[in-house]
Design an enzyme around this catalytic site. Structure first.
Site, PDB file in Angstrom:
ATOM      1  N   SER A  16       0.831  -1.212   0.000  1.00 54.06           N
ATOM      2  CA  SER A  16       0.000   0.000   0.000  1.00 54.06           C
ATOM      3  C   SER A  16       0.868   1.265   0.000  1.00 54.06           C
ATOM      4  O   SER A  16       0.480   2.289  -0.577  1.00 54.06           O
ATOM      5  CB  SER A  16      -0.977   0.000   1.181  1.00 54.06           C
ATOM      6  OG  SER A  16      -0.312   0.198   2.395  1.00 54.06           O
ATOM      7  N   LEU A  96      18.919  -5.566   5.342  1.00 47.18           N
ATOM      8  CA  LEU A  96      19.971  -5.400   4.332  1.00 47.18           C
ATOM      9  C   LEU A  96      21.308  -5.242   5.036  1.00 47.18           C
ATOM     10  O   LEU A  96      21.436  -4.478   5.995  1.00 47.18           O
ATOM     11  CB  LEU A  96      19.659  -4.174   3.470  1.00 47.18           C
ATOM     12  CG  LEU A  96      18.335  -4.282   2.695  1.00 47.18           C
ATOM     13  CD1 LEU A  96      17.897  -2.916   2.180  1.00 47.18           C
ATOM     14  CD2 LEU A  96      18.452  -5.285   1.555  1.00 47.18           C
ATOM     15  N   HIS A 112       8.559   3.151   8.918  1.00 48.12           N
ATOM     16  CA  HIS A 112       8.353   2.299  10.092  1.00 48.12           C
ATOM     17  C   HIS A 112       7.085   2.777  10.816  1.00 48.12           C
ATOM     18  O   HIS A 112       6.928   3.981  11.037  1.00 48.12           O
ATOM     19  CB  HIS A 112       9.578   2.423  11.018  1.00 48.12           C
ATOM     20  CG  HIS A 112       9.483   1.564  12.230  1.00 48.12           C
ATOM     21  ND1 HIS A 112       9.698   0.199  12.186  1.00 48.12           N
ATOM     22  CD2 HIS A 112       9.162   1.851  13.511  1.00 48.12           C
ATOM     23  CE1 HIS A 112       9.531  -0.301  13.397  1.00 48.12           C
ATOM     24  NE2 HIS A 112       9.203   0.680  14.215  1.00 48.12           N
ATOM     25  N   ASP A 148      16.186  -0.117  11.999  1.00 44.39           N
ATOM     26  CA  ASP A 148      15.329   1.035  12.326  1.00 44.39           C
ATOM     27  C   ASP A 148      16.082   2.108  13.113  1.00 44.39           C
ATOM     28  O   ASP A 148      15.499   2.778  13.976  1.00 44.39           O
ATOM     29  CB  ASP A 148      14.077   0.580  13.112  1.00 44.39           C
ATOM     30  CG  ASP A 148      13.264  -0.452  12.352  1.00 44.39           C
ATOM     31  OD1 ASP A 148      13.202  -0.354  11.113  1.00 44.39           O
ATOM     32  OD2 ASP A 148      12.685  -1.348  12.989  1.00 44.39           O
ATOM     33  N   GLU A 177       1.192   7.101   7.000  1.00 47.76           N
ATOM     34  CA  GLU A 177       2.333   6.589   6.212  1.00 47.76           C
ATOM     35  C   GLU A 177       2.174   7.000   4.765  1.00 47.76           C
ATOM     36  O   GLU A 177       3.132   7.443   4.108  1.00 47.76           O
ATOM     37  CB  GLU A 177       2.407   5.054   6.300  1.00 47.76           C
ATOM     38  CG  GLU A 177       2.722   4.528   7.681  1.00 47.76           C
ATOM     39  CD  GLU A 177       2.874   3.006   7.691  1.00 47.76           C
ATOM     40  OE1 GLU A 177       3.357   2.436   6.702  1.00 47.76           O
ATOM     41  OE2 GLU A 177       2.493   2.391   8.699  1.00 47.76           O
TER      42      GLU A 177
HETATM   43  C1  GRF Z   1       3.841  -0.666   6.799  1.00 48.11           C
HETATM   44  O1  GRF Z   1       3.142  -0.598   8.022  1.00 48.11           O
HETATM   45  C2  GRF Z   1       5.234  -0.125   6.952  1.00 48.11           C
HETATM   46  O2  GRF Z   1       5.320   0.894   7.891  1.00 48.11           O
HETATM   47  C3  GRF Z   1       5.995  -1.335   7.430  1.00 48.11           C
HETATM   48  O3  GRF Z   1       5.427  -2.417   6.737  1.00 48.11           O
HETATM   49  C4  GRF Z   1       4.088  -2.094   6.363  1.00 48.11           C
HETATM   50  C5  GRF Z   1       4.006  -2.262   4.882  1.00 48.11           C
HETATM   51  O4  GRF Z   1       2.714  -2.085   4.387  1.00 48.11           O
HETATM   52  N1  GRF Z   1       7.404  -1.165   7.209  1.00 48.11           N
HETATM   53  P1  GRF Z   1       2.462  -2.002   2.838  1.00 48.11           P
HETATM   54  O5  GRF Z   1       3.033  -3.283   2.228  1.00 48.11           O
HETATM   55  O6  GRF Z   1       3.135  -0.782   2.322  1.00 48.11           O
HETATM   56  O7  GRF Z   1       0.964  -1.947   2.687  1.00 48.11           O
END
Ligand code: GRF
Length: 221
Positions: A16, A96, A112, A148, A177
Site C-alpha cells: 500500500s 539489508l 516504520h 530502524d 504513512e
Molecule cells: C507498513 O506498516 C510499513 O510501515 C511497514 O510495513 C508495512 C508495509 O505495508 N514497514 P504495505 O506493504 O506498504 O501496505
C-alpha cells in the site's frame, strides 16, 4: 529542477505504501520515476500493483543465494540495472547488510509504523498499545547498518485512542504513512535534505511547524 529522481522500491507484501508513491507520481505530487519494484516474495501483491502501472517488477528469489550478502548483491545488480538512485523500502521484511547499505549510502529510505526511536522491530503497533503510549505514529528514515536506527527524515504523530485495537491503530497510522512517504521522497527529489550526523535538516522549511505541539488527552480550555 533537473531530471526526475529514479526510485527502486523493495516490497514483501501488500504494497500500500508503494501504491501511495505511484499515485503521488501519477498525480504530479512527486517528482520521481519508479523504475523497478523488486520483492523477495513471489506472491507479494506489490508486484501486481507495479505491473498494473506499467512498472518493471520482479521477484528476486532468495533461496538460490547461499548467504545474505549474496542476496544483497543480487538486489544491488537489479537496482543498478534499473538505474536506481534512491532505494525505497516499503514493507520489505529482510534486513539489508552493510555492503548493500554502503552501495547506496544515504540513498535508502524506510518507513516504520511507530515513532522511532520508540518501538523498533516488528509488531510495533501492538507494542505501542500494550505499553500505553498516548501517541504513536510513523517514521521515514534513512537506512544505516542497524535495524530502524538511521537518521529520521519525517514523522507523523497519531494519538492512541481508548477504544483502539491493533487493527484500528495500524489503520490510522497507515493513513499517515501514505502521506509522509511520498513527501519524504519529494524532499529528497528537490535536493532539500541534508544529513549531519544523526540529524536530518530540510532546507527552507525551518519555520513551518516551529510552534506545533500535540497533547493527548487535549488540555481543553
Ligand atoms: C507498513 O506498516 C510499513 O510501515 C511497514 O510495513 C508495512 C508495509 O505495508 N514497514 P504495505 O506493504 O506498504 O501496505
Amino acid at each position: 529542477m533537473g531530471e526526475r529522481v529514479t526510485v527502486g522500491v523493495l516490497v514483501s507484501g501488500r504494497g500500500s505504501n508503494l501504491q501511495s508513491i505511484i499515485d503521488a507520481v501519477e498525480e504530479g505530487r512527486l517528482d520521481a520515476r519508479v523504475t523497478v519494484v523488486l520483492s523477495d516474495r513471489e506472491d507479494a501483491f506489490g508486484l501486481e500493483r507495479a505491473k498494473k502501472h506499467g512498472i518493471a517488477a520482479a521477484w528476486v528469489d532468495p533461496s538460490p543465494c547461499g548467504s545474505r550478502e549474496e542476496y544483497d548483491r543480487a538486489l544491488v545488480v537489479r537496482l543498478r540495472e534499473a538505474d536506481v538512485e534512491l532505494v525505497v523500502l516499503a514493507g520489505f521484511m529482510r534486513i539489508l547488510g552493510p555492503p548493500f547499505v554502503k552501495s547506496f549510502k544515504n540513498r535508502i529510505m524506510n518507513i516504520h509504523p511507530a515513532l522511532l526511536p520508540s518501538f523498533p522491530g516488528l509488531h510495533v503497533q501492538a507494542k505501542a498499545l500494550e505499553h500505553g503510549a498516548r501517541f504513536s505514529g510513523c517514521t521515514v528514515h534513512f537506512v544505516d547498518a542497524g535495524v530502524d536506527t538511521g537518521p529520521i527524515i519525517i514523522q507523523a504523530c497519531v494519538p492512541v485512542l481508548d477504544g483502539d485495537t491493533e487493527e484500528s491503530l495500524s489503520e490510522r497510522i497507515l493513513r499517515q504513512e501514505h502521506r509522509i512517504y511520498p513527501r519524504a521522497i519529494q524532499l529528497y527529489a528537490e535536493g532539500r535534505i541534508k544529513i549531519k550526523g544523526r540529524r536530518v535538516f530540510v532546507e527552507r522549511s525551518g519555520d513551518e511547524n516551529d510552534r506545533a505541539s500535540l497533547i493527548n488527552p487535549p488540555l481543553g480550555r
